[in-house]
Write a protein that holds these residues in place. Structure first.
Motif, PDB file in Angstrom:
ATOM      1  N   THR B 229       0.825  -1.207   0.000  1.00  0.00           N
ATOM      2  CA  THR B 229       0.000   0.000   0.000  1.00  0.00           C
ATOM      3  C   THR B 229       0.863   1.263   0.000  1.00  0.00           C
ATOM      4  OG1 THR B 229      -0.135   0.037   2.391  1.00  0.00           O
ATOM      5  CG2 THR B 229      -1.916  -1.065   1.231  1.00  0.00           C
ATOM      6  N   TYR B 230       2.010   1.221   0.691  1.00  0.00           N
ATOM      7  CA  TYR B 230       2.866   2.407   0.746  1.00  0.00           C
ATOM      8  C   TYR B 230       3.305   2.825  -0.655  1.00  0.00           C
ATOM      9  CZ  TYR B 230       3.259   1.010   5.649  1.00  0.00           C
ATOM     10  OH  TYR B 230       2.983   0.639   6.936  1.00  0.00           O
ATOM     11  N   TYR B 231       3.735   1.820  -1.439  1.00  0.00           N
ATOM     12  CA  TYR B 231       4.185   2.117  -2.796  1.00  0.00           C
ATOM     13  C   TYR B 231       3.045   2.699  -3.624  1.00  0.00           C
ATOM     14  CZ  TYR B 231       8.301  -0.827  -2.004  1.00  0.00           C
ATOM     15  OH  TYR B 231       9.454  -1.366  -1.526  1.00  0.00           O
ATOM     16  N   VAL B 232       1.913   1.990  -3.620  1.00  0.00           N
ATOM     17  CA  VAL B 232       0.800   2.384  -4.480  1.00  0.00           C
ATOM     18  C   VAL B 232       0.274   3.755  -4.086  1.00  0.00           C
ATOM     19  CG1 VAL B 232      -1.453   1.706  -5.339  1.00  0.00           C
ATOM     20  CG2 VAL B 232       0.221  -0.021  -4.787  1.00  0.00           C
ATOM     21  N   ARG B 233       0.168   3.987  -2.791  1.00  0.00           N
ATOM     22  CA  ARG B 233      -0.339   5.264  -2.302  1.00  0.00           C
ATOM     23  C   ARG B 233       0.539   6.402  -2.805  1.00  0.00           C
ATOM     24  NH1 ARG B 233       1.088   7.867   2.523  1.00  0.00           N
ATOM     25  NH2 ARG B 233      -0.428   9.388   3.246  1.00  0.00           N
ATOM     26  N   GLY B 234       1.850   6.228  -2.636  1.00  0.00           N
ATOM     27  CA  GLY B 234       2.775   7.269  -3.077  1.00  0.00           C
ATOM     28  C   GLY B 234       2.684   7.520  -4.572  1.00  0.00           C
ATOM     29  N   GLU B 235       2.642   6.427  -5.345  1.00  0.00           N
ATOM     30  CA  GLU B 235       2.554   6.557  -6.800  1.00  0.00           C
ATOM     31  C   GLU B 235       1.283   7.287  -7.204  1.00  0.00           C
ATOM     32  OE1 GLU B 235       4.417   5.494  -9.656  1.00  0.00           O
ATOM     33  OE2 GLU B 235       5.939   5.691  -8.100  1.00  0.00           O
ATOM     34  N   PHE B 236       0.183   6.934  -6.542  1.00  0.00           N
ATOM     35  CA  PHE B 236      -1.104   7.558  -6.895  1.00  0.00           C
ATOM     36  C   PHE B 236      -1.092   9.045  -6.590  1.00  0.00           C
ATOM     37  CE2 PHE B 236      -4.831   5.129  -8.328  1.00  0.00           C
ATOM     38  CZ  PHE B 236      -4.186   3.967  -8.635  1.00  0.00           C
ATOM     39  N   TYR B 237      -0.507   9.404  -5.444  1.00  0.00           N
ATOM     40  CA  TYR B 237      -0.419  10.832  -5.118  1.00  0.00           C
ATOM     41  C   TYR B 237       0.336  11.572  -6.213  1.00  0.00           C
ATOM     42  CZ  TYR B 237      -2.420  11.498  -0.498  1.00  0.00           C
ATOM     43  OH  TYR B 237      -3.299  11.654   0.528  1.00  0.00           O
ATOM     44  N   ARG B 238       1.427  10.922  -6.688  1.00  0.00           N
ATOM     45  CA  ARG B 238       2.264  11.569  -7.682  1.00  0.00           C
ATOM     46  C   ARG B 238       1.538  11.656  -9.045  1.00  0.00           C
ATOM     47  NH1 ARG B 238       6.878   8.198  -7.023  1.00  0.00           N
ATOM     48  NH2 ARG B 238       6.501   8.554  -4.816  1.00  0.00           N
ATOM     49  N   ARG B 256     -13.951   5.090 -11.467  1.00  0.00           N
ATOM     50  CA  ARG B 256     -13.451   3.727 -11.597  1.00  0.00           C
ATOM     51  C   ARG B 256     -12.417   3.640 -12.724  1.00  0.00           C
ATOM     52  NH1 ARG B 256     -16.271   0.130 -14.606  1.00  0.00           N
ATOM     53  NH2 ARG B 256     -17.946   1.649 -14.551  1.00  0.00           N
ATOM     54  N   ASN B 257     -12.750   4.302 -13.857  1.00  0.00           N
ATOM     55  CA  ASN B 257     -11.816   4.295 -14.980  1.00  0.00           C
ATOM     56  C   ASN B 257     -10.551   5.091 -14.672  1.00  0.00           C
ATOM     57  OD1 ASN B 257     -13.504   2.748 -16.366  1.00  0.00           O
ATOM     58  ND2 ASN B 257     -13.915   4.195 -18.028  1.00  0.00           N
ATOM     59  N   LEU B 258     -10.748   6.213 -13.956  1.00  0.00           N
ATOM     60  CA  LEU B 258      -9.582   7.017 -13.598  1.00  0.00           C
ATOM     61  C   LEU B 258      -8.580   6.171 -12.840  1.00  0.00           C
ATOM     62  CD1 LEU B 258     -10.965  10.471 -12.409  1.00  0.00           C
ATOM     63  CD2 LEU B 258      -9.610   9.977 -14.435  1.00  0.00           C
ATOM     64  N   ILE B 259      -9.122   5.441 -11.843  1.00  0.00           N
ATOM     65  CA  ILE B 259      -8.218   4.663 -10.981  1.00  0.00           C
ATOM     66  C   ILE B 259      -7.599   3.505 -11.760  1.00  0.00           C
ATOM     67  CG2 ILE B 259      -8.093   3.188  -8.953  1.00  0.00           C
ATOM     68  CD1 ILE B 259     -10.206   4.862  -7.642  1.00  0.00           C
ATOM     69  N   LEU B 264      -3.577   3.501 -12.616  1.00  0.00           N
ATOM     70  CA  LEU B 264      -2.957   2.242 -12.179  1.00  0.00           C
ATOM     71  C   LEU B 264      -1.859   1.744 -13.129  1.00  0.00           C
ATOM     72  CD1 LEU B 264      -2.912   0.139  -9.989  1.00  0.00           C
ATOM     73  CD2 LEU B 264      -4.630  -1.151 -11.228  1.00  0.00           C
ATOM     74  N   PRO B 265      -2.125   1.681 -14.438  1.00  0.00           N
ATOM     75  CA  PRO B 265      -1.054   1.167 -15.314  1.00  0.00           C
ATOM     76  C   PRO B 265       0.212   1.993 -15.236  1.00  0.00           C
ATOM     77  CG  PRO B 265      -3.131   1.292 -16.494  1.00  0.00           C
ATOM     78  CD  PRO B 265      -3.334   1.990 -15.190  1.00  0.00           C
ATOM     79  N   ASN B 266       0.073   3.271 -14.901  1.00  0.00           N
ATOM     80  CA  ASN B 266       1.251   4.119 -14.810  1.00  0.00           C
ATOM     81  C   ASN B 266       1.952   4.034 -13.471  1.00  0.00           C
ATOM     82  OD1 ASN B 266       1.393   5.479 -17.388  1.00  0.00           O
ATOM     83  ND2 ASN B 266      -0.630   6.259 -16.835  1.00  0.00           N
TER      84      ASN B 266
END
Lengths: 343, 354
Positions: B229-238, B256-259, B264-266
């Motif tokens: 979760t730490y990785y994904v959270r940080g990536e999503f914020y960025r 839903r599509n945004l996420i 997500l793929p990025n």
């Protein structure tokens, strides 16, 4: 920033309640607890001498209602679960951890007698790990791509793919006097006749018991810390301020060991706070392999024996250490890197 | 429109292809990957190579394939209770010198087969030509047990990693995308979960409920999704602050599509490079739990359980050394893969003055 850390310290309380509540519920709700175990022991005739009840057929024992009630009371199972939890928490606030089922002693006494052993191994390995990994990581970064870097990478890969306890088990087979060499004892904290030895024998005996477990502990954290150091130094060496330092004609040694190193060590300081927990709590696996009677093995045995007061006591101590350690890490981080400002 | 869609697809494929090509150039990781995948695939048809059941038996002009079907010993006129013993049968047939024959697997001992009747002395036996890694204290062949344990270890680690990533990605994505109150609440829960002493709580649970494969997977999953979760959270914020997300929002893309389709793929790069190390961690965790006696129930072939037997009496070095060596080789191969994946997906090039 002070208010930030005060807030963090206050947040320990709900987190702590969450942790203990979850574990408490697991221990109490799931079948196979101490009461069931005790009943089983009586039914299979383990202590049938005392409980003189009607034996019917093939050894099955009927336990009278009153005895069952008494046992439930002893283990505290006569009350609803949340009352039990608040009782336990209330006692804890008054620093009363309860009484161990299997040792018949206050939990705190049992746990504190094991502290010494875990701290001894934990502290030595903690210091050694840092003394080995940081210089090694720096060397690997400075001489990146050299033969030294390549060869020491083998050690790093060894560390990544061998848990400390597994390496310990392997060393015991080779050096523990089984089929190969008889160089080191099979484990334990000291020899049994430690008290009757003279001073030099004592020092030797202590060292003799220390070396293998400490190597196992160091291997456990070796790879991560070395690579962390290496990457951090490499990253800093590519920064502009290093270029500036070189450009103004400083000697290479001074640039690397004075300018770059200081900044590279910042991320490494954050790990220090968390080691508080590791030092005190000991490793279940390594203590089991070397049969060291420390906190880890106590925790393990308390689960096997369904000695819930001890299980909960160790959980309390290790989780408080973890939570405080996390905050401590952030404090050290903020202290080491003035750019960091927590809000 | 359709053409545009295809174009986009091609671009994303070629990025993956580029990374795959880069991965292939890192020989150490690439060969480790091939070896591990090959061995894992082989391990699904392991009874063809290692096992007690014969592949084909020709008996009185009839062909049998005991590897698929059960045959009682009496069917082959063998004088033992239960299933036929094909090793003895082979010996018997070759002594008779008749038309009957038995085709055994290359290594004809099963992982759960008690060999007390066919060995001399008390188990465990040290390695010999017949049992190349010796036998364990229940007189079962160590090599067969280690070989069958490979599939279980990898399958276990793969499933735990997969499920933990699913949970971790979803929760991390929610935290990073919505931020604010959602982030704070989830963060508190995660902090509680992360502070629970993981090994300790797993031991508690599996000492109370004797777990099977799926239950143990579930328990492990419950405690290993936090790191991701730490990785994904940080990536999503960025990522969420970037222009393409604003563009998607402006075009009215649903949340839903945004996420899942845009952000997500990025943000998968750090997750993918973390995966091999998560697998290493999960294999180690299974061996540790088995070693402590709280892993998969007997008689599941397991590396940790052999080590446990060996540590009881360290003169039985083969019970410790062989599983540890195989575990080490497996893990180092996966670490090599992880190193190469990281290099291919997340290259960090540092310019140095000297």
């Amino acid at each position: 920033m002070i208010s930030y850390f005060i807030r963090r310290f206050l947040l320990i309380i709900p987190t702590f309640i969450g942790i203990t509540l979850i574990t408490f519920l697991i221990l109490q709700v799931v079948p196979g607890g101490p009461l069931e175990m005790e009943l089983m022991r009586i039914k299979t005739g383990g202590v049938s001498g005392e409980v003189n009840t009607s034996v019917s057929g093939r050894g099955s024992v009927n336990i009278p209602e009153s005895a069952l009630k008494e046992m439930k009371e002893f283990y505290g199972f006569d009350k609803p679960i949340f009352v039990r939890y608040t009782d336990w928490l209330g006692n804890l606030v008054r620093f009363n951890f309860g009484k161990s089922y299997s040792y018949a002693e206050p939990v705190w006494d049992v746990i504190s007698s094991r502290f010494k052993v875990s701290i001894y191994f934990g502290f030595i390995s903690f210091i050694l790990t840092y003394l080995i990994c940081i210089p090694l990581g720096v060397m690997k970064a400075v001489k990146s791509g050299s033969k030294f870097d390549f060869l020491s990478s083998f050690l790093v890969f060894l560390g990544y793919s061998t848990p400390g306890w597994a390496f310990g088990a392997f060393m015991l087979i080779i050096f523990g006097g089984g089929s190969f060499l008889n160089v080191f004892p099979l484990g334990g904290f000291r020899s049994e006749d430690f008290d009757s030895m003279n001073f030099f024998q004592q020092v030797f005996d202590q060292l003799h018991h220390t070396i293998l477990p400490v190597i196992a502990y160091v291997i456990g954290n070796f790879a991560m810390l070395t690579i962390l150091t290496k990457n951090s130094v490499i990253e800093n060496l590519s920064q502009d301020y290093v270029k500036t330092a070189f450009a103004k004609g400083l000697p290479e040694k001074r640039v690397i060991y004075y300018h770059a190193l200081r900044n590279s060590l910042i991320p490494i300081t954050t790990g220090i706070g968390n080691f508080l927990g590791l030092i005190l709590a000991g490793s279940i696996m390594i203590e089991k392999v070397f049969n060291i009677q420390g906190m880890g093995l106590l925790a393990f045995n308390s689960i096997i024996n369904r000695d819930y007061p001890i299980t909960m006591g160790i959980l309390v101590i290790s989780s408080v250490l973890m939570l405080v350690g996390n905050i401590l890490s952030d404090m050290i981080y903020a202290w080491a890197d003035p750019r960091i400002r927590f809000k | 429109m359709a053409e545009e869609k295809q174009n986009r697809k091609q671009i994303s494929v070629s990025l993956l292809k580029k990374r795959w090509r880069k991965f292939k150039t890192i020989k150490r990781g690439y060969y480790s990957f091939l070896i591990i995948v090959f061995l894992y695939l082989i391990s699904f048809i392991l009874p063809l190579f290692i096992g007690r059941s014969a592949l084909i038996v020709k008996y009185n002009d009839n062909y049998y394939s005991p590897i698929f079907t059960y045959h009682a010993a009496s069917e082959f006129n063998q004088n033992i209770p239960g299933e036929a013993n094909y090793r003895l049968l082979k010996k018997q047939f070759s002594e008779e010198n008749g038309n009957n024959w038995v085709l055994l697997p290359v290594y004809s001992f099963g992982p759960n087969e008690n060999l007390l009747d066919e060995t001399e002395g008390n188990p465990p036996h040290p390695p010999s030509l017949k049992h190349i890694m010796g036998t364990d204290s229940s007189c079962r062949d160590v090599f067969a047990r280690i070989a069958y344990g490979f599939n279980i270890s990898i399958s276990f680690a793969l499933s735990v990693t997969l499920f933990a990533f699913l949970i971790g990605i979803i929760i991390g994505a929610l935290q990073g995308f919505f931020g604010g109150v959602v982030d704070i609440i989830l963060h508190r829960i995660i902090e509680i979960w992360a502070t629970l002493p993981f090994l300790y709580v797993i031991i508690i649970i599996s000492s109370l409920l004797v777990p099977n494969f799926f239950l143990l997977c579930l328990i492990m999953t419950l405690f290993s999704w936090i790191g991701i979760t730490y990785y994904v959270r940080g990536e999503f914020y960025r990522e969420k602050a970037k222009d393409y997300v604003s563009a998607a929002v402006a075009m009215g893309a649903p949340t839903r599509n945004l996420i899942f389709k845009h952000i997500l793929p990025n943000s998968l790069t750090p997750i993918i490079s973390f995966a091999p190390f998560a697998i290493v961690g999960n294999i180690t965790a299974l061996v540790s739990l088995d070693f402590l006696g709280f892993g998969l129930p007997p008689p599941t072939p397991s590396w940790g359980q052999l080590i446990e037997q060996g540590m009881i009496n360290i003169e039985y070095w083969w019970l410790v050394a062989f599983p540890l060596a195989i575990q080490f080789l497996t893990l180092i191969a996966i670490v090599f893969i992880g190193e190469a994946v990281r290099e291919a997906f997340d290259p960090k090039v540092y310019a140095r003055l000297r």
